[in-house]
Design a protein around this motif. Structure first.
Motif, PDB file in Angstrom:
ATOM      1  N   GLY A 258      18.432 -24.664  42.816  1.00 18.54           N
ATOM      2  CA  GLY A 258      18.892 -23.431  42.186  1.00 18.54           C
ATOM      3  C   GLY A 258      19.635 -23.779  40.909  1.00 18.54           C
ATOM      4  N   LYS A 259      19.694 -22.822  39.986  1.00 16.63           N
ATOM      5  CA  LYS A 259      20.309 -23.102  38.675  1.00 16.63           C
ATOM      6  C   LYS A 259      21.788 -23.470  38.797  1.00 16.63           C
ATOM      7  CE  LYS A 259      21.375 -18.235  37.788  1.00 16.63           C
ATOM      8  NZ  LYS A 259      21.280 -17.103  36.887  1.00 16.63           N
ATOM      9  N   ASP A 260      22.432 -23.089  39.897  1.00 16.18           N
ATOM     10  CA  ASP A 260      23.858 -23.381  40.062  1.00 16.18           C
ATOM     11  C   ASP A 260      24.146 -24.860  40.322  1.00 16.18           C
ATOM     12  OD1 ASP A 260      22.357 -22.696  42.343  1.00 16.18           O
ATOM     13  OD2 ASP A 260      24.150 -22.554  43.578  1.00 16.18           O
ATOM     14  N   ILE A 261      23.116 -25.614  40.682  1.00 14.93           N
ATOM     15  CA  ILE A 261      23.380 -27.036  40.957  1.00 14.93           C
ATOM     16  C   ILE A 261      22.600 -27.932  39.988  1.00 14.93           C
ATOM     17  CG2 ILE A 261      24.194 -26.806  43.333  1.00 14.93           C
ATOM     18  CD1 ILE A 261      21.423 -27.325  44.371  1.00 14.93           C
ATOM     19  N   GLU A 296      24.898  -9.088  41.532  1.00 13.17           N
ATOM     20  CA  GLU A 296      25.675 -10.193  42.082  1.00 13.17           C
ATOM     21  C   GLU A 296      24.739 -11.123  42.823  1.00 13.17           C
ATOM     22  OE1 GLU A 296      29.585  -9.735  44.178  1.00 13.17           O
ATOM     23  OE2 GLU A 296      29.049  -7.646  43.784  1.00 13.17           O
ATOM     24  N   LYS A 297      25.061 -12.425  42.778  1.00 17.55           N
ATOM     25  CA  LYS A 297      24.264 -13.409  43.519  1.00 17.55           C
ATOM     26  C   LYS A 297      24.431 -13.127  45.008  1.00 17.55           C
ATOM     27  CE  LYS A 297      24.231 -18.347  44.400  1.00 17.55           C
ATOM     28  NZ  LYS A 297      25.171 -19.446  44.574  1.00 17.55           N
ATOM     29  N   MET A 298      23.324 -13.111  45.704  1.00 21.66           N
ATOM     30  CA  MET A 298      23.423 -12.916  47.149  1.00 21.66           C
ATOM     31  C   MET A 298      23.712 -14.257  47.777  1.00 21.66           C
ATOM     32  SD  MET A 298      19.930 -10.918  47.624  1.00 21.66           S
ATOM     33  CE  MET A 298      20.214 -10.656  49.338  1.00 21.66           C
TER      34      MET A 298
HETATM   35  N1  MSP Z   1      24.676 -28.962  49.467  1.00 22.67           N
HETATM   36  C1  MSP Z   1      24.415 -28.570  48.137  1.00 22.67           C
HETATM   37  C2  MSP Z   1      23.113 -29.172  47.644  1.00 22.67           C
HETATM   38  C3  MSP Z   1      23.011 -30.658  47.742  1.00 22.67           C
HETATM   39  S1  MSP Z   1      21.441 -31.240  47.258  1.00 22.67           S
HETATM   40  C4  MSP Z   1      21.591 -32.868  47.121  1.00 22.67           C
HETATM   41  C5  MSP Z   1      24.328 -27.048  48.044  1.00 22.67           C
HETATM   42  N2  MSP Z   1      24.063 -26.402  49.181  1.00 22.67           N
HETATM   43  S2  MSP Z   1      24.023 -24.805  49.387  1.00 22.67           S
HETATM   44  O1  MSP Z   1      23.993 -24.583  50.805  1.00 22.67           O
HETATM   45  O2  MSP Z   1      25.068 -24.193  48.665  1.00 22.67           O
HETATM   46  O3  MSP Z   1      22.609 -24.337  48.892  1.00 22.67           O
HETATM   47  C6  MSP Z   1      22.403 -24.124  47.617  1.00 22.67           C
HETATM   48  C7  MSP Z   1      20.994 -23.649  47.301  1.00 22.67           C
HETATM   49  O4  MSP Z   1      20.772 -22.285  47.677  1.00 22.67           O
HETATM   50  C8  MSP Z   1      20.890 -23.714  45.799  1.00 22.67           C
HETATM   51  O5  MSP Z   1      19.648 -24.193  45.383  1.00 22.67           O
HETATM   52  C9  MSP Z   1      21.135 -22.284  45.404  1.00 22.67           C
HETATM   53  O6  MSP Z   1      20.651 -21.943  44.143  1.00 22.67           O
HETATM   54  C10 MSP Z   1      20.442 -21.536  46.526  1.00 22.67           C
HETATM   55  N3  MSP Z   1      20.932 -20.175  46.545  1.00 22.67           N
HETATM   56  C11 MSP Z   1      22.103 -19.693  47.069  1.00 22.67           C
HETATM   57  N4  MSP Z   1      22.166 -18.350  46.811  1.00 22.67           N
HETATM   58  C12 MSP Z   1      21.081 -17.968  46.099  1.00 22.67           C
HETATM   59  C13 MSP Z   1      20.529 -16.732  45.707  1.00 22.67           C
HETATM   60  N5  MSP Z   1      21.169 -15.590  45.835  1.00 22.67           N
HETATM   61  N6  MSP Z   1      19.273 -16.724  45.175  1.00 22.67           N
HETATM   62  C14 MSP Z   1      18.514 -17.865  45.093  1.00 22.67           C
HETATM   63  N7  MSP Z   1      18.994 -19.035  45.477  1.00 22.67           N
HETATM   64  C15 MSP Z   1      20.385 -19.181  45.701  1.00 22.67           C
HETATM   65  O7  MSP Z   1      24.490 -26.529  46.964  1.00 22.67           O
END
Ligand code: MSP
Length: 506
Positions: A258-261, A296-298
């Motif tokens: 996801g774009k947040d990481i 808002e982001k879900m």
């Molecule tokens: N643990 C870290 C990733 C480590 S990878 C080496 C993490 N985990 S997370 O549980 O927060 O999952 C994140 C993933 O879920 C991201 O790719 C993030 O973009 C995705 N999403 C969380 N909410 C989202 C939406 N509302 N829409 C799409 N994807 C989003 O970060």
């Protein structure tokens, strides 16, 4: 060529939500397409089980962290099973072989002098599990709006800055390394400023739930270093018995995130790999977010949980998989709501695809005793159908699954119009053979569409193909060739494949 795609490994501080389901479904769909095209394909997903966030959650439930993660991980495994995800590896950062691999990597970087000790004065965001400096703080919060903890402690640092120039050059020389393009520019923009070194440890006095540093037993490894390494340890890094596997898989790896990481994957990770002397991923593709009505982001952290399995009860597993693949450009944000899911499923599956299938099989039942009629001439649908298969393939290869599916939708629309114009229900009374030609054409469009949509909706498309008399394992070669259904094969009418979902608004 072999295809190796990874999803992020998810934090186990809560239950799986639609954001997790989205990345995992897209990775599954892409993997299944590559398999359909005849490529050897491999998918990794898993869970990120160490760190402060998980430790705090376990404490909240008065549980030992390992017992807590062992429980939560089952929810992810169940969710993926329920969504028909066919991963090859479910990676957990508490696996022994992962722990050994991380320690081996740390020792290597330490031995070559890329890790040093200093006192860290700054901020830590538990929600992001990221260290921030004074200049990142916005009104007392992290750039993503989360609470921060002030930290002043002795820690170990990885010389990330040493690899800054090498990373810039790699990004510039490899246009597909970070996609979409605007994300690449974002990363290059970030790299215009001098890169700071990366804190890669936490003192055990503050955080005990982590992988012990091999060179200092009073510290555990920073959770992002630990988590990113999973992509390598999963395919054999650090295990002398798995060297062959590692050298086969690693060079082809594609990270879907996801774009947040993006920063952790496009900056921390490549510099760590450079430190380890390993090749960089072939591609890092950052997708957008599903947003609610208020933009808002879900996600779980904001309490906007939509359990993927709940919607599955409304539109079916394949309906949900279809929506998540079809309603968003990979990379962009899009709106998510139950009404949008239902509208898409009703218009394209219940109406378009479902109509063609029920009309064709009902008419064959009525006029041809349920047996496929013989085609007597080459159809005008042959060329557009074969073209749709090629268009779909090139869209998948360029990471545009929504566009790929759109080609099949266009084809089905075209075939429905064709059926409307030819009206075989009328011509059957005067010219049975002409009606048979039209119905054969409709079945061929359904066969090819069924194969082409199989990666998105494996269960429903297997059923569709069975009903129209095609029992072969779906493969792309058969989707490129018009006219493979055999006359005389039995077709089955059955209940509607995609019953229309009724809501207050429909
Ligand atoms: N643990 C870290 C990733 C480590 S990878 C080496 C993490 N985990 S997370 O549980 O927060 O999952 C994140 C993933 O879920 C991201 O790719 C993030 O973009 C995705 N999403 C969380 N909410 C989202 C939406 N509302 N829409 C799409 N994807 C989003 O970060």
């Amino acid at each position: 060529m072999s295809f190796y795609i990874t999803t992020p490994i998810y934090y186990v501080n809560d239950i799986p939500h639609i954001g997790h389901a989205y990345t995992t479904i897209v990775a599954d769909v892409l993997t299944r397409y590559h398999k359909l095209f005849g490529e050897e394909s491999f998918m990794l997903t898993g869970t990120d089980e160490h760190g402060q966030k998980v430790q705090a959650k376990a404490k909240e439930f008065d549980k030992d962290p390992k017992a807590f993660v062992d429980e939560i991980v089952l929810r992810f495994i169940d969710a993926w099973k329920g969504l028909d995800i066919q991963y090859d590896i479910f990676m957990r950062t508490t696996f022994d072989y992962h722990i050994l691999g991380v320690q081996k990597a740390l020792q290597k970087i330490f031995d070559q002098g890329d890790i040093y000790e200093k006192t860290y004065d700054g901020w830590y965001c538990v929600s992001d599990e990221i260290f921030y400096t004074e200049k990142d703080v916005v009104e007392g919060k992290c750039p993503n709006g989360h609470a921060l903890q002030k930290i002043s402690e002795k820690n170990y640092f990885f010389k990330m800055s040493k690899y800054q120039q090498q990373l810039i050059e790699h990004i510039e020389k490899n246009p597909d390394f970070i996609r979409p393009d605007y994300r690449k520019n974002e990363v290059l923009g970030f790299l215009k400023k001098p890169l700071e070194d990366l804190c890669i440890s936490r003192p055990k006095s503050r955080l005990s739930w982590g992988i012990e540093l091999p060179f200092d037993k009073d510290y555990v490894t920073y959770v992002w270093f630990d988590a990113l390494m999973n992509y390598c340890t999963a395919v054999g890094y650090g295990d002398s018995k798995r060297e062959k596997e590692f050298s086969k898989r690693w060079p082809n790896v594609i990270h879907l995130i996801g774009k947040d990481i993006l920063t952790t994957h496009a900056i921390y990770w490549p510099t760590i790999l450079m430190g380890l002397g390993l090749s960089l991923p072939k591609m890092i593709f950052a997708h957008g977010w599903w947003l609610t009505g208020e933009n808002e982001k879900m996600s779980k952290s904001q309490g906007k949980v939509v359990r993927p399995l709940d919607l599955k009860d409304v539109v079916g597993v394949d309906g949900l998989r279809y929506f998540l693949t079809r309603d968003i450009f990979l990379g962009n944000d899009a709106q998510f709501s139950q009404d949008l899911v239902i509208a898409r499923v009703n218009s394209e599956l219940a109406n378009n695809l479902g109509n063609l299938q029920s009309r064709a099989t009902n008419l064959i039942d009525k006029f041809f005793g349920g047996k496929i009629p013989p085609p007597t001439k080459i159809s005008t649908l042959k060329d557009p159908t074969e073209a749709a298969a090629e268009l779909l393939k090139s869209s998948i290869l360029s990471f545009s699954p929504n566009v790929a599916v759109g080609h099949v939708v266009d084809l089905l629309n075209h075939a429905n119009k064709y059926l409307e114009e030819k009206a075989p229900w009328k011509t059957a009374k005067t010219d049975l053979s002409a009606a048979g030609d039209v119905l054969y054409d409709a079945l061929e469009v359904l066969r090819i569409s069924g194969i082409l949509l199989h990666p998105v909706m494996p269960t429903k498309m297997t059923e569709l193909l069975r009903r129209i008399g095609w029992s072969k394992t779906p493969n792309f070669e058969d989707a490129k060739k018009w006219g493979m259904l055999q006359e005389g094969t039995a077709v089955t009418k059955g209940d509607p494949l995609f019953p229309r979902v009724e809501t207050k608004n429909t």
